[in-house]
Design a protein around this motif. Structure first.
Motif, PDB file in Angstrom:
ATOM      1  N   HIS A  63      26.517  -4.065 -51.578  1.00 62.30           N
ATOM      2  CA  HIS A  63      25.958  -5.329 -52.062  1.00 62.30           C
ATOM      3  C   HIS A  63      26.944  -6.461 -51.797  1.00 62.30           C
ATOM      4  N   HIS A  65      27.632 -10.550 -50.118  1.00 61.10           N
ATOM      5  CA  HIS A  65      27.066 -11.861 -49.766  1.00 61.10           C
ATOM      6  C   HIS A  65      27.945 -12.463 -48.678  1.00 61.10           C
ATOM      7  N   ASN A  91      21.943 -10.009 -49.363  1.00 63.39           N
ATOM      8  CA  ASN A  91      21.370  -9.530 -50.623  1.00 63.39           C
ATOM      9  C   ASN A  91      20.781 -10.634 -51.500  1.00 63.39           C
ATOM     10  N   CYS A  92      20.052 -10.194 -52.526  1.00 63.13           N
ATOM     11  CA  CYS A  92      19.496 -11.073 -53.567  1.00 63.13           C
ATOM     12  C   CYS A  92      18.545 -12.123 -52.985  1.00 63.13           C
ATOM     13  N   HIS A 244      22.632  -4.309 -58.217  1.00 65.32           N
ATOM     14  CA  HIS A 244      23.470  -4.534 -59.408  1.00 65.32           C
ATOM     15  C   HIS A 244      22.747  -4.214 -60.715  1.00 65.32           C
ATOM     16  N   ASP A 373      28.912  -7.248 -54.980  1.00 65.02           N
ATOM     17  CA  ASP A 373      28.236  -8.511 -55.288  1.00 65.02           C
ATOM     18  C   ASP A 373      29.228  -9.681 -55.248  1.00 65.02           C
TER      19      ASP A 373
HETATM   20 CU    CU Z   1      23.940 -10.387 -55.209  1.00 68.13          CU
END
Ligand code: CU
Ligand code: ZN
Length: 492
Positions: A63, A65, A91-92, A244, A373
């Motif tokens: 995960h 970014h 991600n996200c 997450h 993350d």
């Molecule tokens: Cu994220």
């Protein structure tokens, strides 16, 4: 049969091969970009005495970014020093593709500013021109696809708009993305109904890809959000990966056991489910995305630290109540002023909202991987997970607390995510597989990044090999630049 000297040989290493099996002592030889031998090895042009050290596959940060970081910080020091050899980026719901050069997609876009590329192929070329230190696998982000077609509009797409969105997802998948990511708490993704997400996930499914989600809710409505994620995956016939995984907010602590039970039930019923977790009790992200300025949640604001604040650098690394007291503001006023300042939408915050026990429950689950993350905004005080995630699992949760065995922790960082994310011939120490390797001292490996000093590299990671080249050694980044752009289920 005598063999010619190999490029690099590790002697007497304790090999944890990534499968979760017990370690064994062996010599490991590397030739070109591959592991050439495991067991006995002929002389090496370079020999490394690995006695007392663990040699294992390079870690996968499932995960990240780092889409923009591959261009801004191609040395990827904050990942290499942890033993990470491959990132899963995008991600996200935030990815650098699709991209219209020069267009500003959304304020505080954590995937970073776009430059000259338009699609995954041209983004990959831009990254390779920078000679990145580690490998990168990408997801295509729903927020980005939606913003590309609809801007920040708060409505469902018309039929032809949805068709255009599907086209962008399909194009990224054809070019090697591993799946579709969503961030359904964020703007503009939160305006998508479930049907929109299903339609886009079907495009990922047609390439055998994944649906990777930052769910619509991670707090009071966590279980409903798991239901939605499972529905999307089931309707689209796609594997589900929950990002997450957590139960945010004190009143929800302990509830990850319930959401894992839901995930397990779905898994048994035929929708494959995996998850990732970071080993910290705080999250982090673009602050404006979490706040309704008309109804600021005081309880939340009291748990918030400012990571990055371009208008007021002196706020970085401080808790909001502390900032408020210093300025003579109420906590609500502090949030208001920070977010409405000229560059307020670029503010990154850290939120202490997670239970320590839930982290351990997540780590014990057989289908969780480790994902940092981390947000690679190096100005200011980033969340320490950017620099510390992998060693923190090894030090705190394996060595100190015994939450999981070393073999199992390594498996979660290597073979398990490689299999799930279609990383071919990576994640095991096997002859003929890619030489992404980490050599570390299991007795001393430790994260040193803290909320106060977040940019300290860990200790105990001795050597990191990326595609056969030494990327990191004895605390020094070599600048080898041997990372690659990886394509889902393709050997490269
Ligand atoms: Cu994220
Ligand atoms: Zn997220």
């Amino acid at each position: 049969m005598p063999r010619m000297a190999m490029d690099l040989v590790f002697r007497h290493a304790l090999v944890l091969d990534g499968s979760g099996a017990p370690g064994f002592e062996a010599d490991v030889g590397v030739e070109g970009d591959r592991i050439a031998t495991v067991g006995e090895a002929p002389p090496g042009r370079r020999e490394v005495d690995a006695r007392g050290l663990v040699l294992c596959p390079g870690f996968v940060d499932t995960h990240s970014h780092d889409d923009g970081a591959f261009l801004r910080h191609p040395g990827m020091e904050f990942k290499v020093a942890q033993g990470v050899t491959t990132d899963v980026s995008g991600n996200c719901g935030f990815s650098t593709v699709p991209n219209e050069p020069g267009r500003a997609y959304m304020p505080g876009d954590i995937s970073g500013p776009g430059a000259g590329w338009t699609d995954l192929e041209s983004y990959f070329s831009a990254c390779m021109a920078k000679r990145p230190a580690i490998n990168n696998l990408m997801l295509v982000g729903h927020n980005r696809v939606r913003a590309h077609v609809l801007g920040m509009e708060r409505r469902a797409p018309a039929a032809e708009e949805l068709a255009a969105m599907r086209g962008h997802v399909a194009r990224a998948m054809a070019q090697g993305a591993a799946g579709l990511s969503t961030g359904l708490i964020y703007e503009p993704g939160r305006y998508a109904r479930t049907e929109e997400v299903i339609a886009l996930a079907r495009e990922a499914a047609s390439y055998g890809g994944l649906y990777v989600t930052h769910m619509r809710n991670e707090a009071d409505r966590l279980l409903d959000a798991v239901d939605e994620a499972v529905t999307v995956a089931r309707e689209a016939s796609v594997g589900l990966h929950i990002s997450h995984h957590k139960a945010a907010g004190r009143r929800n602590w302990g509830r990850v056991a319930e959401s894992l039970a839901k995930a397990d039930a779905a898994h048994r019923a035929g929708t494959s489910v995996t998850l990732d977790v970071y080993p910290y009790t705080a999250g982090s992200g673009p602050m404006w995305q979490y706040v309704n300025l008309d109804a600021i949640d005081r309880e939340w604001a009291e748990c918030v630290m400012i990571a990055s604040c371009p208008d007021r650098r002196e706020f970085e690394g401080r808790m909001v109540p502390d900032i408020a007291a210093g300025e003579g503001w109420t906590v609500e006023e502090a949030v208001q002023r920070i977010l409405t300042a000229p560059r307020g939408k670029e503010v990154i915050c850290i939120q202490f909202i997670i239970d320590e026990g839930d982290i351990e429950t997540n780590l014990r689950h057989p289908r969780t991987f480790i994902g940092s993350d981390g947000i690679p905004v190096l100005k200011g005080n980033p969340h320490p997970r950017l620099f510390g995630t992998m060693p923190r699992v090894l030090a705190r949760y394996v060595r100190e607390r015994g939450v999981l065995t070393l073999e199992e922790a390594i498996r979660k960082m290597t073979s398990a995510p490689c299999e799930r994310f279609g990383l071919v011939k990576r994640g095991l120490v096997r002859e003929g597989w890619f030489a992404d390797l980490v050599l570390f001292d299991p007795a001393t490996v430790e994260d040193l990044a803290t909320y106060e000093q977040p940019k300290r590299e860990p200790r105990g990671i001795q050597m990191v090999i990326v595609n056969g080249q030494v990327a990191f050694e004895d605390g020094r980044h070599t600048g080898a630049g041997s990372g690659r752009m990886l394509r889902y289920r393709r050997e490269a």
